[in-house]
Scaffold this motif. Sequence first.
Motif, PDB file in Angstrom:
ATOM      1  N   ARG A 113     -17.330 -20.882  -2.581  1.00  0.00           N
ATOM      2  CA  ARG A 113     -18.037 -21.556  -1.491  1.00  0.00           C
ATOM      3  C   ARG A 113     -18.648 -22.878  -1.968  1.00  0.00           C
ATOM      4  O   ARG A 113     -18.619 -23.879  -1.261  1.00  0.00           O
ATOM      5  N   THR A 114     -19.178 -22.890  -3.179  1.00  0.00           N
ATOM      6  CA  THR A 114     -19.798 -24.105  -3.712  1.00  0.00           C
ATOM      7  C   THR A 114     -18.764 -25.208  -3.874  1.00  0.00           C
ATOM      8  O   THR A 114     -19.024 -26.376  -3.556  1.00  0.00           O
ATOM      9  N   ILE A 115     -17.568 -24.853  -4.329  1.00  0.00           N
ATOM     10  CA  ILE A 115     -16.485 -25.839  -4.442  1.00  0.00           C
ATOM     11  C   ILE A 115     -16.105 -26.350  -3.056  1.00  0.00           C
ATOM     12  O   ILE A 115     -15.889 -27.557  -2.867  1.00  0.00           O
ATOM     13  N   GLU A 116     -16.038 -25.455  -2.078  1.00  0.00           N
ATOM     14  CA  GLU A 116     -15.714 -25.871  -0.710  1.00  0.00           C
ATOM     15  C   GLU A 116     -16.740 -26.858  -0.185  1.00  0.00           C
ATOM     16  O   GLU A 116     -16.379 -27.877   0.423  1.00  0.00           O
ATOM     17  N   TRP A 117     -18.018 -26.567  -0.393  1.00  0.00           N
ATOM     18  CA  TRP A 117     -19.057 -27.483   0.077  1.00  0.00           C
ATOM     19  C   TRP A 117     -18.954 -28.828  -0.642  1.00  0.00           C
ATOM     20  O   TRP A 117     -19.120 -29.873  -0.029  1.00  0.00           O
ATOM     21  N   LEU A 118     -18.677 -28.797  -1.937  1.00  0.00           N
ATOM     22  CA  LEU A 118     -18.556 -30.034  -2.709  1.00  0.00           C
ATOM     23  C   LEU A 118     -17.384 -30.876  -2.209  1.00  0.00           C
ATOM     24  O   LEU A 118     -17.496 -32.094  -2.100  1.00  0.00           O
ATOM     25  N   ALA A 119     -16.272 -30.222  -1.900  1.00  0.00           N
ATOM     26  CA  ALA A 119     -15.063 -30.951  -1.501  1.00  0.00           C
ATOM     27  C   ALA A 119     -15.081 -31.401  -0.042  1.00  0.00           C
ATOM     28  O   ALA A 119     -14.332 -32.312   0.336  1.00  0.00           O
ATOM     29  N   ASP A 120     -15.915 -30.819   0.777  1.00  0.00           N
ATOM     30  CA  ASP A 120     -15.963 -31.127   2.207  1.00  0.00           C
ATOM     31  C   ASP A 120     -16.589 -32.509   2.422  1.00  0.00           C
ATOM     32  O   ASP A 120     -17.750 -32.737   2.075  1.00  0.00           O
TER      33      ASP A 120
END
Length: 182
Positions: A113-120
């Motif tokens: 989830r943290t990677i998703e938030w970073l990449a969004d």
Amino acid sequence: MKVQDLEKELSARQGKARAAHLAGKCREGDFLCRDLIDLTFHRDGVLAFHAAWVLEHVFLAGTSPEQDWQYFFEHYGEQKNRSCQRHFTKIAIYFFNRVPTVAGVDLEGVIERTIEWLADPSTPVAVKANCIDILFALRGKEEWLTEELTFQLEFILQYGTSAALQSRTKKFLAKLRKERKL
């Protein structure tokens, strides 16, 4: 304190002193941390933000029991409110840098989830900056994470728009490169 009373308290105008006061009431047992976590998902975005702010104060005091941390991380990836994500990521930074290991935390889910938030691209800069801190703190927990974090940071460096995020990205990329040379 009943959940309805807590909602009323959180609906009132908040300030740092009031958030700290409500956090103290939670630590004293006037209401459950679990109820506060649930309120960070409230349909009223302002109330949810206030709940997340108080929750940050609760957790950063460093006295929360293991079951509160477990419940928080069970719901970490479900947070959609961007303002609440800022507080959630600050709590996660604290946890992964200062709290001894707590059983039952799904690191893979938190990392994903943290990677998703970073990449969004629509994620606010403050949340992205916190995501970098979290992933950096977790880089030793998963073999592939250092490589993924490096990729994400290089992408931000090339395409990011915020000077503050660019600066943080350069700082963490330098740390990662230094570690690889050792």
